[in-house]
Scaffold this motif. Structure first.
Motif, PDB file in Angstrom:
ATOM      1  N   UNK A  82      86.970  57.414  69.276  1.00 44.90           N
ATOM      2  CA  UNK A  82      87.365  56.595  70.422  1.00 44.90           C
ATOM      3  C   UNK A  82      86.538  55.331  70.517  1.00 44.90           C
ATOM      4  N   UNK A  83      85.361  55.320  69.874  1.00 45.39           N
ATOM      5  CA  UNK A  83      84.492  54.150  69.900  1.00 45.39           C
ATOM      6  C   UNK A  83      83.417  54.339  68.844  1.00 45.39           C
ATOM      7  N   UNK A  84      82.669  53.269  68.590  1.00 48.05           N
ATOM      8  CA  UNK A  84      81.591  53.321  67.607  1.00 48.05           C
ATOM      9  C   UNK A  84      80.373  52.590  68.154  1.00 48.05           C
ATOM     10  N   UNK A  85      79.221  52.994  67.689  1.00 50.69           N
ATOM     11  CA  UNK A  85      77.994  52.240  67.934  1.00 50.69           C
ATOM     12  C   UNK A  85      77.718  51.425  66.684  1.00 50.69           C
ATOM     13  N   UNK A  86      77.626  50.113  66.829  1.00 51.13           N
ATOM     14  CA  UNK A  86      77.546  49.192  65.696  1.00 51.13           C
ATOM     15  C   UNK A  86      76.449  48.151  65.949  1.00 51.13           C
ATOM     16  N   UNK A  87      76.058  47.458  64.878  1.00 52.77           N
ATOM     17  CA  UNK A  87      75.067  46.394  65.023  1.00 52.77           C
ATOM     18  C   UNK A  87      75.666  45.006  64.804  1.00 52.77           C
ATOM     19  N   UNK A  88      77.013  44.956  64.801  1.00 61.87           N
ATOM     20  CA  UNK A  88      77.740  43.695  64.651  1.00 61.87           C
ATOM     21  C   UNK A  88      79.082  43.832  65.353  1.00 61.87           C
ATOM     22  N   UNK A  89      79.662  42.743  65.854  1.00 56.96           N
ATOM     23  CA  UNK A  89      80.976  42.845  66.503  1.00 56.96           C
ATOM     24  C   UNK A  89      82.042  43.327  65.516  1.00 56.96           C
ATOM     25  N   UNK A  90      82.901  44.224  65.985  1.00 56.84           N
ATOM     26  CA  UNK A  90      83.984  44.754  65.148  1.00 56.84           C
ATOM     27  C   UNK A  90      85.262  44.804  65.977  1.00 56.84           C
ATOM     28  N   UNK A  91      86.397  44.960  65.296  1.00 54.32           N
ATOM     29  CA  UNK A  91      87.704  44.969  65.968  1.00 54.32           C
ATOM     30  C   UNK A  91      88.100  46.379  66.392  1.00 54.32           C
ATOM     31  N   UNK A  92      87.165  47.125  66.915  1.00 44.32           N
ATOM     32  CA  UNK A  92      87.405  48.458  67.444  1.00 44.32           C
ATOM     33  C   UNK A  92      86.597  48.594  68.732  1.00 44.32           C
ATOM     34  N   UNK A 100      71.348  50.615  64.808  1.00 42.85           N
ATOM     35  CA  UNK A 100      72.107  51.836  65.098  1.00 42.85           C
ATOM     36  C   UNK A 100      71.249  53.098  64.965  1.00 42.85           C
ATOM     37  N   UNK A 101      70.262  53.093  64.069  1.00 45.24           N
ATOM     38  CA  UNK A 101      69.370  54.263  63.967  1.00 45.24           C
ATOM     39  C   UNK A 101      68.537  54.417  65.233  1.00 45.24           C
ATOM     40  N   UNK A 102      68.015  53.293  65.741  1.00 50.66           N
ATOM     41  CA  UNK A 102      67.256  53.347  66.990  1.00 50.66           C
ATOM     42  C   UNK A 102      68.162  53.757  68.149  1.00 50.66           C
ATOM     43  N   UNK A 103      69.414  53.344  68.093  1.00 53.61           N
ATOM     44  CA  UNK A 103      70.368  53.724  69.143  1.00 53.61           C
ATOM     45  C   UNK A 103      70.603  55.229  69.136  1.00 53.61           C
ATOM     46  N   UNK A 104      70.661  55.834  67.939  1.00 52.35           N
ATOM     47  CA  UNK A 104      70.806  57.289  67.855  1.00 52.35           C
ATOM     48  C   UNK A 104      69.614  57.978  68.508  1.00 52.35           C
ATOM     49  N   UNK A 161      67.956  64.263  65.845  1.00 52.25           N
ATOM     50  CA  UNK A 161      68.431  63.347  66.900  1.00 52.25           C
ATOM     51  C   UNK A 161      69.936  63.466  67.150  1.00 52.25           C
ATOM     52  N   UNK A 162      70.720  63.650  66.077  1.00 52.77           N
ATOM     53  CA  UNK A 162      72.154  63.804  66.255  1.00 52.77           C
ATOM     54  C   UNK A 162      72.470  65.044  67.077  1.00 52.77           C
ATOM     55  N   UNK A 163      71.783  66.148  66.792  1.00 55.86           N
ATOM     56  CA  UNK A 163      71.999  67.388  67.541  1.00 55.86           C
ATOM     57  C   UNK A 163      71.620  67.216  69.005  1.00 55.86           C
ATOM     58  N   UNK A 164      70.555  66.471  69.265  1.00 55.16           N
ATOM     59  CA  UNK A 164      70.163  66.179  70.647  1.00 55.16           C
ATOM     60  C   UNK A 164      71.196  65.309  71.335  1.00 55.16           C
ATOM     61  N   UNK A 165      71.725  64.321  70.618  1.00 61.77           N
ATOM     62  CA  UNK A 165      72.728  63.422  71.200  1.00 61.77           C
ATOM     63  C   UNK A 165      73.996  64.169  71.579  1.00 61.77           C
ATOM     64  N   UNK A 166      74.198  65.338  70.990  1.00 65.49           N
ATOM     65  CA  UNK A 166      75.367  66.158  71.298  1.00 65.49           C
ATOM     66  C   UNK A 166      75.104  67.146  72.437  1.00 65.49           C
ATOM     67  N   UNK A 167      73.894  67.141  72.992  1.00 65.22           N
ATOM     68  CA  UNK A 167      73.540  68.082  74.057  1.00 65.22           C
ATOM     69  C   UNK A 167      74.278  67.718  75.339  1.00 65.22           C
TER      70      UNK A 167
END
Length: 494
Positions: A82-92, A100-104, A161-167
């Motif tokens: 439904x969405x993405x976390x990105x470090x540049x503008x994209x057409x989504x 993006x790693x720090x964002x995770x 970190x990914x597992x935590x982000x899914x908590x």
């Protein structure tokens, strides 16, 4: 008697009821990452691999040394992101961040803080994934689905970190696996999770090539204590040669210490373990000092002495987390083997079925010995073992492979298929024993890879009543042999 309507109106309030149902929305991601959302959206999951994206997921476009997740945005959205976390503008639909790693990491810490969940961290040289799953099953049962855990072996600097982000915000428990290959890797993972309870399953020569000694392994595993919340609990195996070392490391952190095992002074102590008909065990454990008369009797479905020990660790962790011990006992009695870690399959063979035990995901000297012992205790017409090379043993490589000869003989194995260059040392030791007539030595053959091993096993010819153990380090790819046989199985998993 009050009507159902009146009972519903008087339903006890729970602070979690005010928390959002969605895992993430655009506003909360902005708050967590200091990013900028292009659209409003809600996400039900978080994923970093476009191949695993499910409808409703948030896709994080991570950048590695050889790969850039931004290249896989079309694939992720095709699969339902439904969405993405990105470090540049994209057409989504996206949230734009600087890194993006720090964002995770930011998502992980935000999720950790917003959920009033008891967090359990699990590490160890052997058995951490199975123990993690058993703790989760116990807590999920008693909390009626309000438990969370890291899936698969998501136990490294990205997986944790990914597992935590899914908590979920409404979670009551979170169980997180932490692994390492080198010194200095456990402490950052524990700092991410900030567990209330930590557990070390055992200390064994896994990754000794990189750590150099068993003492160094014990010290590195003990780094899980560094992230413990104030008043937290460190759960330590009581039967290890390195127990005093781990206890000293925990005491230096000023945390509560609970031990488990067969030792007379263990806090969660094995009193008795009786084999049961399905291959598991009926376990009686003492919880706390003997004069408290606090005992628990339960069944462990998984076979093997190592699972008796694992069950004590599970009970200790559930108790420390404030979970229900009755639910833990029921969960242990229903646990089935995990893919690559003890899953049992009935395979169609001439005259009936053979049992295939899938331990293809990982192997080290301790887990090899435990599973070979389990094979020896399994009723069978013939016992067959397909054993692959063990990795990351460094200067101990030849010795640890040669030393498998003794547990193989003790397990009364009828035939061996040894796979990979590393197993040449074991083949040489078995040949030496045959030449000197040093007791019974099984027939064996040595081959180069999994494809050849699959062919050799076919030529050997499994028959009704045979039991086959398949075990090796993951890089050997022995899971392909298991898939070759189980994809044709008509009876499914045991």
């Amino acid at each position: 008697m009050k009507s159902a309507h009146a009972l519903l109106r008087n339903w006890p309030a729970d602070p979690r009821d005010g928390l959002p149902l969605a895992l993430w929305d655009a506003a909360s991601i902005e708050a967590a990452t200091d990013g900028k959302a292009s659209h409003q959206f809600q996400a039900s999951g978080v994923e970093m691999d476009s191949r695993d994206v499910r409808p409703g997921d948030l896709f994080i476009a991570l950048k590695g040394e050889a790969m850039d997740g931004h290249k896989f945005l079309p694939a992720a959205f095709t699969k339902g992101a439904v969405a993405a976390i990105v470090d540049r503008p994209v057409d989504y639909p996206h949230v734009l961040v600087e890194d993006t790693s720090e964002a995770l990491h930011a998502l992980a810490h935000y999720a950790r803080e917003r959920a009033d969940a008891v967090r359990i961290g699990v590490t160890g040289s052997v058995g951490k994934t199975g123990v993690k799953e058993a703790i989760f099953a116990s807590l999920d049962r008693s909390s009626r689905g309000a438990a969370h855990r890291s899936v698969r072996s998501y136990n490294n600097h990205v997986g944790v970190p990914l597992s935590l982000a899914r908590l979920p915000a409404r979670a009551k428990f979170g169980v997180f696996e932490m692994g390492m290959n080198h010194e200095g890797e456990i402490a950052p993972l524990s700092d991410h999770v900030r567990p209330h309870v930590t557990l070390i399953t055992t200390i064994a020569p896994a990754h000794i090539e990189n750590l150099g000694s068993m003492e160094a392994i014990a010290d590195e595993k003990s780094q899980i204590f560094t992230g413990l919340m104030p008043g937290g609990t460190a759960i330590i195996p009581a039967d290890s040669d390195y127990t005093p070392r781990m206890v000293a490391n925990a005491k230096a952190m000023g945390v509560k210490i609970v031990t488990f095992g067969r030792s007379n002074d263990a806090d969660v102590r094995l009193i008795d373990a009786i084999p049961v008909a399905n291959g598991g065990s009926l376990v009686t454990a003492q919880l706390g000092p003997a004069d408290e008369n606090a005992r628990l009797c339960y069944t462990v479905a998984e076979p093997g002495d190592h699972w008796v020990s694992n069950s004590l660790a599970v009970i200790a962790a559930v108790r420390a987390a404030g979970g229900d011990l009755g639910s833990a006992g029921l969960a242990l009695g229903e646990m089935g083997g995990l893919k690559g870690r003890g899953a049992r399959h009935n395979v169609d063979v001439p005259g009936g079925t053979a049992l295939m035990i899938d331990e293809s995901y990982n192997a080290n000297p301790a887990s090899m010995r435990a599973t070979l012992k389990g094979l020896g205790q399994t009723p069978a017409l013939r016992r067959v073992a397909v054993l692959g090379t063990m990795g990351e043993l460094g200067e101990f490589f030849e010795r640890f492979h040669e030393q498998l000869a003794e547990p193989i003989v003790d397990a009364n194995i009828d035939h061996l298929i040894l796979v990979g260059e590393g197993m040449s040392n074991l083949a040489a030791e078995l040949s030496r024993r045959q030449a000197k007539s040093l007791g019974f030595v099984p027939s064996f053959e040595h081959c180069a890879d999994t494809e050849e091993a699959t062919t050799r096993l076919g030529k050997f010819g499994l028959t009704n009543g045979d039991v086959v153990l398949v075990k090796g380090s993951n890089f050997m790819g022995l899971g392909k042999l298991v898939t070759h046989y189980t994809s044709k199985a008509s009876n499914g998993e045991n």
